[in-house]
Design an enzyme around this catalytic site. Structure first.
Site, PDB file in Angstrom:
ATOM      1  N   GLY A 101      -1.917   1.952  10.041  1.00 20.74           N
ATOM      2  CA  GLY A 101      -0.794   1.042   9.845  1.00 20.74           C
ATOM      3  C   GLY A 101      -1.067   0.008   8.773  1.00 20.74           C
ATOM      4  O   GLY A 101      -0.146  -0.652   8.279  1.00 20.74           O
ATOM      5  N   ARG A 102      -2.323  -0.174   8.462  1.00 25.12           N
ATOM      6  CA  ARG A 102      -2.656  -1.123   7.388  1.00 25.12           C
ATOM      7  C   ARG A 102      -3.926  -0.694   6.670  1.00 25.12           C
ATOM      8  O   ARG A 102      -4.686  -1.515   6.175  1.00 25.12           O
ATOM      9  CB  ARG A 102      -2.822  -2.523   7.954  1.00 25.12           C
ATOM     10  CG  ARG A 102      -3.800  -2.611   9.113  1.00 25.12           C
ATOM     11  CD  ARG A 102      -4.090  -4.043   9.413  1.00 25.12           C
ATOM     12  NE  ARG A 102      -4.799  -4.173  10.671  1.00 25.12           N
ATOM     13  CZ  ARG A 102      -5.271  -5.308  11.117  1.00 25.12           C
ATOM     14  NH1 ARG A 102      -5.124  -6.391  10.404  1.00 25.12           N
ATOM     15  NH2 ARG A 102      -5.899  -5.365  12.257  1.00 25.12           N
ATOM     16  N   LYS A 112      -8.426  -2.028   3.936  1.00 25.28           N
ATOM     17  CA  LYS A 112      -7.786  -2.459   5.181  1.00 25.28           C
ATOM     18  C   LYS A 112      -7.008  -3.733   4.880  1.00 25.28           C
ATOM     19  O   LYS A 112      -7.602  -4.746   4.503  1.00 25.28           O
ATOM     20  CB  LYS A 112      -8.847  -2.707   6.259  1.00 25.28           C
ATOM     21  CG  LYS A 112      -8.263  -3.037   7.638  1.00 25.28           C
ATOM     22  CD  LYS A 112      -9.329  -2.880   8.704  1.00 25.28           C
ATOM     23  CE  LYS A 112      -8.836  -3.326  10.068  1.00 25.28           C
ATOM     24  NZ  LYS A 112      -9.874  -3.174  11.090  1.00 25.28           N
ATOM     25  N   ASP A 163       2.742  -5.819   9.732  1.00 27.07           N
ATOM     26  CA  ASP A 163       3.070  -6.149   8.339  1.00 27.07           C
ATOM     27  C   ASP A 163       2.120  -5.486   7.348  1.00 27.07           C
ATOM     28  O   ASP A 163       2.205  -5.716   6.140  1.00 27.07           O
ATOM     29  CB  ASP A 163       3.047  -7.668   8.145  1.00 27.07           C
ATOM     30  CG  ASP A 163       1.703  -8.281   8.529  1.00 27.07           C
ATOM     31  OD1 ASP A 163       0.755  -7.518   8.837  1.00 27.07           O
ATOM     32  OD2 ASP A 163       1.590  -9.519   8.523  1.00 27.07           O
ATOM     33  N   GLY A 164       1.179  -4.691   7.855  1.00 28.55           N
ATOM     34  CA  GLY A 164       0.267  -3.998   6.952  1.00 28.55           C
ATOM     35  C   GLY A 164      -0.825  -4.879   6.379  1.00 28.55           C
ATOM     36  O   GLY A 164      -1.629  -4.431   5.565  1.00 28.55           O
ATOM     37  N   ARG A 203     -13.669  -0.588   3.457  1.00 28.86           N
ATOM     38  CA  ARG A 203     -14.643   0.028   4.355  1.00 28.86           C
ATOM     39  C   ARG A 203     -15.093   1.356   3.778  1.00 28.86           C
ATOM     40  O   ARG A 203     -14.358   2.019   3.048  1.00 28.86           O
ATOM     41  CB  ARG A 203     -14.011   0.268   5.727  1.00 28.86           C
ATOM     42  CG  ARG A 203     -13.387  -0.957   6.326  1.00 28.86           C
ATOM     43  CD  ARG A 203     -13.099  -0.758   7.788  1.00 28.86           C
ATOM     44  NE  ARG A 203     -12.031   0.182   8.064  1.00 28.86           N
ATOM     45  CZ  ARG A 203     -11.512   0.359   9.271  1.00 28.86           C
ATOM     46  NH1 ARG A 203     -11.994  -0.326  10.302  1.00 28.86           N
ATOM     47  NH2 ARG A 203     -10.531   1.219   9.467  1.00 28.86           N
ATOM     48  N   ARG A 206     -10.784   9.878  14.142  1.00 31.39           N
ATOM     49  CA  ARG A 206     -11.013   9.277  15.466  1.00 31.39           C
ATOM     50  C   ARG A 206     -10.701  10.285  16.574  1.00 31.39           C
ATOM     51  O   ARG A 206     -10.050  11.300  16.306  1.00 31.39           O
ATOM     52  CB  ARG A 206     -10.023   8.103  15.647  1.00 31.39           C
ATOM     53  CG  ARG A 206     -10.139   7.055  14.604  1.00 31.39           C
ATOM     54  CD  ARG A 206      -8.784   6.737  13.967  1.00 31.39           C
ATOM     55  NE  ARG A 206      -9.008   5.979  12.724  1.00 31.39           N
ATOM     56  CZ  ARG A 206      -9.214   4.680  12.685  1.00 31.39           C
ATOM     57  NH1 ARG A 206      -9.159   3.979  13.794  1.00 31.39           N
ATOM     58  NH2 ARG A 206      -9.480   4.065  11.550  1.00 31.39           N
ATOM     59  N   ASP A 227      -8.218   5.451  19.789  1.00 27.24           N
ATOM     60  CA  ASP A 227      -7.977   5.462  18.343  1.00 27.24           C
ATOM     61  C   ASP A 227      -9.027   4.653  17.593  1.00 27.24           C
ATOM     62  O   ASP A 227      -9.028   4.637  16.363  1.00 27.24           O
ATOM     63  CB  ASP A 227      -6.573   4.931  18.026  1.00 27.24           C
ATOM     64  CG  ASP A 227      -6.306   3.578  18.650  1.00 27.24           C
ATOM     65  OD1 ASP A 227      -6.364   3.477  19.886  1.00 27.24           O
ATOM     66  OD2 ASP A 227      -6.067   2.615  17.906  1.00 27.24           O
ATOM     67  N   ASP A 233     -13.894  -0.041  13.590  1.00 23.37           N
ATOM     68  CA  ASP A 233     -12.812  -1.004  13.843  1.00 23.37           C
ATOM     69  C   ASP A 233     -13.316  -2.268  14.539  1.00 23.37           C
ATOM     70  O   ASP A 233     -13.229  -2.402  15.758  1.00 23.37           O
ATOM     71  CB  ASP A 233     -11.662  -0.370  14.644  1.00 23.37           C
ATOM     72  CG  ASP A 233     -10.670   0.303  13.721  1.00 23.37           C
ATOM     73  OD1 ASP A 233     -10.994   0.525  12.538  1.00 23.37           O
ATOM     74  OD2 ASP A 233      -9.551   0.600  14.170  1.00 23.37           O
TER      75      ASP A 233
HETATM   76  P1  AMP Z   1      -6.329  -1.785  16.301  1.00 23.61           P
HETATM   77  O1  AMP Z   1      -6.240  -2.019  17.777  1.00 23.61           O
HETATM   78  O2  AMP Z   1      -6.557  -2.992  15.482  1.00 23.61           O
HETATM   79  O3  AMP Z   1      -7.311  -0.728  15.984  1.00 23.61           O
HETATM   80  O4  AMP Z   1      -4.884  -1.279  15.811  1.00 23.61           O
HETATM   81  C1  AMP Z   1      -4.081  -0.383  16.542  1.00 23.61           C
HETATM   82  C2  AMP Z   1      -2.969   0.156  15.672  1.00 23.61           C
HETATM   83  O5  AMP Z   1      -2.162  -0.908  15.166  1.00 23.61           O
HETATM   84  C3  AMP Z   1      -3.433   0.925  14.450  1.00 23.61           C
HETATM   85  O6  AMP Z   1      -2.519   1.968  14.233  1.00 23.61           O
HETATM   86  C4  AMP Z   1      -3.346  -0.106  13.351  1.00 23.61           C
HETATM   87  O7  AMP Z   1      -3.189   0.475  12.080  1.00 23.61           O
HETATM   88  C5  AMP Z   1      -2.107  -0.865  13.758  1.00 23.61           C
HETATM   89  N1  AMP Z   1      -2.087  -2.239  13.220  1.00 23.61           N
HETATM   90  C6  AMP Z   1      -2.856  -3.295  13.599  1.00 23.61           C
HETATM   91  N2  AMP Z   1      -2.540  -4.391  12.900  1.00 23.61           N
HETATM   92  C7  AMP Z   1      -1.562  -4.040  12.040  1.00 23.61           C
HETATM   93  C8  AMP Z   1      -0.801  -4.725  11.046  1.00 23.61           C
HETATM   94  N3  AMP Z   1      -0.989  -6.014  10.792  1.00 23.61           N
HETATM   95  N4  AMP Z   1       0.126  -4.020  10.363  1.00 23.61           N
HETATM   96  C9  AMP Z   1       0.340  -2.723  10.615  1.00 23.61           C
HETATM   97  N5  AMP Z   1      -0.318  -2.029  11.535  1.00 23.61           N
HETATM   98  C10 AMP Z   1      -1.259  -2.659  12.254  1.00 23.61           C
HETATM   99 MG    MG Z   2      -7.921   0.690  15.123  1.00 21.75          MG
END
Ligand code: AMP
Ligand code: MG
Length: 485
Positions: free
Chosen positions: A84-85, A104, A116-117, A167, A174, A251, A261
């Site tokens: 997502g980002r 990232k 918001d990516g 990274r 995953r 994930d 992560d």
């Molecule tokens: P995480 O728990 O941080 O590993 O994130 C879980 C999911 O949320 C993953 O698909 C990430 O890419 C997405 N994600 C986390 N933060 C953001 C963000 N600010 N914008 C878009 N996607 C996000």
């Molecule tokens: Mg993650």
């Protein structure tokens, strides 16, 4: 450049361009990581480097994409997630093999959902430092190449500023990458992804081992076996340094058994068996003492996905049954070394349990309690005893350890020296990351630089950095880390 992930069928990802940061500044570049991909230090400080790693220019020869995956978050099926980002820029063939480079925080992708990516400076500094700290502790991890900052505003609980951390990993696949296709009832895609992972990272899983007869899906069973072993050893590594990942969702579980992560992770200060580092983890699912069993739970999700192809739950279950033994052996080996024992004996279980219980009850500092055991071996018990409120209880335990040492006599200086090589003096405590973040938000990377110096070799005492070896200051008790990043 080989861009092998991009050679998978298009359904595995979306090709796209990153959205770069405005007026980016290189806050820090990692010369050690750069060497892995054959980049000379001077390249890191060029405009061309900044352009690529601020998301403003493509990586020459790269093939930029965001990957799709799914996963279980906090034990619940979350459906499709994906990068997502994160933007995978491509795969660079370095002297140490191929490395994928990933930004990232370089903007939205089709998998951003409500996000918001972007990534804030705070969490980017934490990821940058943590991956190098883990590497310094000889624990498998993704690496970090560069940290780029900007004044672009990012809305979290308050307005913060944006950053991008680059990274590096041989692969970012995953457990959730496999779950994705199994959940969509597309076993042929599970097979394709497994073939890719086996051919590139686990070639030994391909053929039958000597004396083994080959079933059609045996390579996938062997893959699970290899991932199970790596994951079990990774958990032992984490437990032995008091590390809590914080978000062990499927994930965030690397198919290569790497620490992946870094969000609301924590290296424990005062020890609690059930320490929870992530403020958002209200149930304590990812508490320190639950990490090994959660990893096995996650491996069950991976096995379930592979079973969409293998169709032999018993064979996969038999592999998972090996997890506990591998974890326990690795944990005991690690703890034996920390305690200064040549080899683990069954009766050492009580010795270790009693130490952990004592540390838990008295909130002894995890890192320093272990580190100071070597002083006791050298004849100075006080530094260790000072970690406890009930010093008599600590003294009684220490007597048992020293007696146990006598079972295999050894030169005290040698034993103590060996203990210092496995009990780090410096870990990335939350308050140290916080000091680095505060300086970085003023544009000052000096704390990052200093911290990296000790964290890259956390076993060697450096008197000039005594400030990084101490207990957390009072202000640190207010620090909270959560999923917000
Ligand atoms: P995480 O728990 O941080 O590993 O994130 C879980 C999911 O949320 C993953 O698909 C990430 O890419 C997405 N994600 C986390 N933060 C953001 C963000 N600010 N914008 C878009 N996607 C996000
Ligand atoms: Mg993650």
């Amino acid at each position: 450049m080989s861009n092998s992930f991009a050679a998978l069928p298009p359904a595995f990802y979306t090709r796209l361009s990153p959205q770069g940061l405005n007026a980016p500044r290189l806050l820090h570049a990692n010369e050690d990581a750069a060497a892995l991909i054959g980049l000379a230090p001077e390249v890191l400080y060029t405009q061309a480097f900044l352009d690529v790693f601020s998301g403003r220019a493509p990586l020459p020869g790269g093939d930029t994409l965001a990957a799709v995956y799914s996963g279980h978050q906090f034990g619940i099926w979350a459906g499709q997630l994906g990068d997502g980002r994160a933007h995978l820029l491509g795969e660079v063939d370095g002297p140490s093999g191929p490395w994928e480079l990933q930004l990232k925080g370089a903007g939205m992708t089709p998998y951003s959902r409500m996000g918001d990516g972007r990534a804030v400076l705070r969490s980017s500094v934490r990821e940058y430092l943590a991956s190098e700290a883990m590497h310094g502790l000889r624990i498998p991890t993704t690496r970090a190449l560069a940290l780029v900052a900007s004044d672009d505003p990012v809305m979290r609980e308050t307005v913060e500023t944006a950053a991008i951390v680059t990274r590096m990993s041989p692969s970012f696949v995953r457990f959730g990458s496999f779950e994705h296709w199994a959940a969509r009832r597309q076993p042929e895609m599970v097979q394709t992804l497994a073939d890719y992972i086996i051919d590139h990272f686990y070639p030994e899983c391909r053929g039958p081992r000597p004396g083994e007869k080959d079933a059609p899906h045996a390579p996938l069973v062997r893959l699970l076996d290899a991932v199970t072993a790596r994951t079990a050893r990774l958990m032992a590594d984490w437990q032995c340094v008091g590390f809590c990942h914080g978000v062990m969702n499927t994930d965030n579980m690397s198919i290569l058994g790497l620490t992946l992560d870094y969000g609301p992770y924590g290296f424990m200060d005062g020890f609690r068996l059930d320490h929870v580092c992530n403020h958002s983890d209200t149930e304590g699912r990812y508490a320190w003492n639950r990490q090994p069993s959660v990893a096995l739970w996650n491996l069950y999700r991976l096995a379930g996905s592979l079973n969409s192809v293998v169709q032999d739950a018993d064979a996969l279950k038999a592999v998972l049954d090996g997890y506990e033994g591998i974890f326990t052996r690795a944990f005991h080996d690690g703890m034996a070394a920390k305690l200064g024992l040549e080899a683990w004996r069954a009766e050492d279980e009580g010795l270790l349990d009693d130490l952990l219980k004592l540390m838990h009850e008295q909130r002894a500092d995890f890192t320093l309690a272990f580190r100071r055991l070597s002083s006791a071996v050298r004849g100075a018990s006080q530094p260790f005893l000072d970690m406890f409120i009930d010093r008599e209880a600590a003294r009684a335990w220490l007597q048992r350890l020293l007696q146990r040492h006598e079972a295999v006599p050894r030169d005290a200086a040698l034993r103590a020296g060996a203990m210092d090589k496995v009990n780090p003096l410096y870990v990335l405590r939350n308050h140290l990351a916080e000091l680095a973040i505060r300086a970085a938000s003023q544009g000052d990377a000096a704390v990052i630089d200093d911290l990296l110096r000790v964290l890259r070799d956390p076993y060697t005492e450096r008197p000039e950095y005594a400030r990084y070896a101490g207990l957390p200051p009072d202000w640190a008790s207010d620090l909270e880390v959560s999923c917000s990043s």
